[in-house]
Design an enzyme around this catalytic site. Sequence first.
Site, PDB file in Angstrom:
ATOM      1  N   TYR A   1       0.845  -1.200   0.000  1.00  0.00           N
ATOM      2  CA  TYR A   1       0.000   0.000   0.000  1.00  0.00           C
ATOM      3  C   TYR A   1       0.885   1.256   0.000  1.00  0.00           C
ATOM      4  O   TYR A   1       0.652   2.191  -0.764  1.00  0.00           O
ATOM      5  CB  TYR A   1      -0.912  -0.024   1.230  1.00  0.00           C
TER       6      TYR A   1
ATOM      7  N   LYS B   1       1.004   4.065  -2.976  1.00  0.00           N
ATOM      8  CA  LYS B   1       0.757   5.491  -2.725  1.00  0.00           C
ATOM      9  C   LYS B   1       1.988   6.342  -3.027  1.00  0.00           C
ATOM     10  O   LYS B   1       1.868   7.515  -3.389  1.00  0.00           O
ATOM     11  CB  LYS B   1       0.290   5.685  -1.283  1.00  0.00           C
TER      12      LYS B   1
HETATM   13  N1  LIG Z   1      -9.134   6.906   5.441  1.00  0.00           N
HETATM   14  C1  LIG Z   1      -7.842   7.077   5.607  1.00  0.00           C
HETATM   15  O1  LIG Z   1      -7.318   7.106   6.731  1.00  0.00           O
HETATM   16  C2  LIG Z   1      -6.941   7.274   4.409  1.00  0.00           C
HETATM   17  C3  LIG Z   1      -5.632   7.725   4.610  1.00  0.00           C
HETATM   18  C4  LIG Z   1      -4.792   7.923   3.528  1.00  0.00           C
HETATM   19  C5  LIG Z   1      -5.265   7.680   2.249  1.00  0.00           C
HETATM   20  N2  LIG Z   1      -6.538   7.240   2.070  1.00  0.00           N
HETATM   21  C6  LIG Z   1      -6.970   6.991   0.697  1.00  0.00           C
HETATM   22  O2  LIG Z   1      -8.119   7.777   0.431  1.00  0.00           O
HETATM   23  C7  LIG Z   1      -8.936   7.127  -0.547  1.00  0.00           C
HETATM   24  C8  LIG Z   1     -10.351   6.986  -0.032  1.00  0.00           C
HETATM   25  O3  LIG Z   1     -10.315   6.255   1.169  1.00  0.00           O
HETATM   26  P1  LIG Z   1     -11.576   6.043   2.109  1.00  0.00           P
HETATM   27  O4  LIG Z   1     -11.030   6.028   3.494  1.00  0.00           O
HETATM   28  O5  LIG Z   1     -12.676   6.975   1.762  1.00  0.00           O
HETATM   29  O6  LIG Z   1     -11.930   4.537   1.718  1.00  0.00           O
HETATM   30  P2  LIG Z   1     -13.330   3.800   1.524  1.00  0.00           P
HETATM   31  O7  LIG Z   1     -13.015   2.341   1.604  1.00  0.00           O
HETATM   32  O8  LIG Z   1     -14.353   4.371   2.448  1.00  0.00           O
HETATM   33  O9  LIG Z   1     -13.726   4.205   0.037  1.00  0.00           O
HETATM   34  C9  LIG Z   1     -13.073   3.708  -1.104  1.00  0.00           C
HETATM   35  C10 LIG Z   1     -14.051   3.717  -2.250  1.00  0.00           C
HETATM   36  O10 LIG Z   1     -13.360   3.235  -3.420  1.00  0.00           O
HETATM   37  C11 LIG Z   1     -14.227   2.351  -4.084  1.00  0.00           C
HETATM   38  N3  LIG Z   1     -13.447   1.436  -4.919  1.00  0.00           N
HETATM   39  C12 LIG Z   1     -12.696   0.381  -4.517  1.00  0.00           C
HETATM   40  N4  LIG Z   1     -12.168  -0.245  -5.582  1.00  0.00           N
HETATM   41  C13 LIG Z   1     -12.591   0.439  -6.676  1.00  0.00           C
HETATM   42  C14 LIG Z   1     -12.386   0.279  -8.075  1.00  0.00           C
HETATM   43  N5  LIG Z   1     -11.632  -0.716  -8.554  1.00  0.00           N
HETATM   44  N6  LIG Z   1     -12.975   1.159  -8.913  1.00  0.00           N
HETATM   45  C15 LIG Z   1     -13.748   2.165  -8.438  1.00  0.00           C
HETATM   46  N7  LIG Z   1     -13.983   2.365  -7.134  1.00  0.00           N
HETATM   47  C16 LIG Z   1     -13.408   1.503  -6.264  1.00  0.00           C
HETATM   48  C17 LIG Z   1     -15.006   1.645  -2.979  1.00  0.00           C
HETATM   49  O11 LIG Z   1     -16.197   1.038  -3.476  1.00  0.00           O
HETATM   50  C18 LIG Z   1     -15.265   2.806  -2.032  1.00  0.00           C
HETATM   51  O12 LIG Z   1     -16.449   3.508  -2.355  1.00  0.00           O
HETATM   52  C19 LIG Z   1      -8.240   5.794  -0.832  1.00  0.00           C
HETATM   53  O13 LIG Z   1      -7.407   5.937  -1.969  1.00  0.00           O
HETATM   54  C20 LIG Z   1      -7.392   5.566   0.405  1.00  0.00           C
HETATM   55  O14 LIG Z   1      -6.302   4.735   0.156  1.00  0.00           O
HETATM   56  C21 LIG Z   1      -7.399   7.036   3.104  1.00  0.00           C
END
Ligand SMILES: NC(=O)c1ccc[n+]([C@@H]2O[C@H](COP(=O)([O-])OP(=O)(O)OC[C@H]3O[C@@H](n4cnc5c(N)ncnc54)[C@H](O)[C@@H]3O)[C@@H](O)[C@H]2O)c1
Length: 249
Positions: free
Chosen positions: A155, A159
């Site tokens: 991961y 990123k």
């Molecule tokens: N929440 C955190 O702490 C955090 C921290 C750093 C980065 N991020 C990044 O932020 C982004 C959003 O995270 P989140 O916490 O809202 O996650 P989440 O799991 O709530 O949402 C992710 C969304 O992506 C969709 N998804 C997954 N695979 C997919 C695909 N192949 N095509 C289209 N859509 C797809 C899922 O259905 C979901 O709606 C991600 O890239 C995550 O890695 C999150």
Amino acid sequence: MLLKDRVAVVTGGAGFNGLGFATARMLAAQGARVVILDLASSNPAAAAAELGPQHLGLVADVTNQEQCEAAARATLERYGRIDILFNNAGITQARKTLDISASDYDAVLDVSLRGTLLMSQAVLPAMQQQQGGSIICTSSVSAQRGGGILGGPHYSAAKAGVLGLTRAMAREFGPQGIRVNAITPGLIATDIIKGKLTEDRKDAIAQDIPLARLGRADDIAGAVVFLASDLSSYCTGITLDVNGGMLIH
Ligand SMILES: NC(=O)c1ccc[n+]([C@@H]2O[C@H](COP(=O)([O-])OP(=O)(O)OC[C@H]3O[C@@H](n4cnc5c(N)ncnc54)[C@H](O)[C@@H]3O)[C@@H](O)[C@H]2O)c1
């Protein structure tokens, strides 16, 4: 309003508790027409309907080039332009290095990194024609500090790859008025961390964060709206940390 009549595409935007939906809502509040893309199982049409009839929800798996291109085409057919792309879709897995299988690697890299490339490729021709656009790519503090709290090394690698891709695209498309920037969220309370941290663990993490709390989805949405709007008109290739001070560098 900062984004009146702009057209914004948000990948992975259908989860009501996620960063994508919170951002879609704030983009819409700033006047944008928003196209929410997500997997069929997440029901992007319902998420868009929640924002109002002027918005659109489409099924698109960002790991699939044809689906990305079809989503861009459908957006152009409906609205005639694409001004903003928020590459938000991503998945994580808690794994140690020696436990990462080939399919784990593919799954994690494909959504965050390949998906960011494929969706950017799908919208860039329209942005080139318009001679303008803003792409915001989602990296993570995990890329910067060598592991976040939940994601494995694959991961972090995905990123970190997003950061390299963002910077290279910023350099390539800057002369055409297209800005490409990255956000690096810290730990934000969404479904991605649901059930994975006890309340005690969350409190302990918060104590180490200068702003003394985990992030909220709207903290990310605000940063994305800034990067999407003309407020950031001289920013490209930047990495905007949204982590409460968890990593200061
Ligand atoms: N929440 C955190 O702490 C955090 C921290 C750093 C980065 N991020 C990044 O932020 C982004 C959003 O995270 P989140 O916490 O809202 O996650 P989440 O799991 O709530 O949402 C992710 C969304 O992506 C969709 N998804 C997954 N695979 C997919 C695909 N192949 N095509 C289209 N859509 C797809 C899922 O259905 C979901 O709606 C991600 O890239 C995550 O890695 C999150």
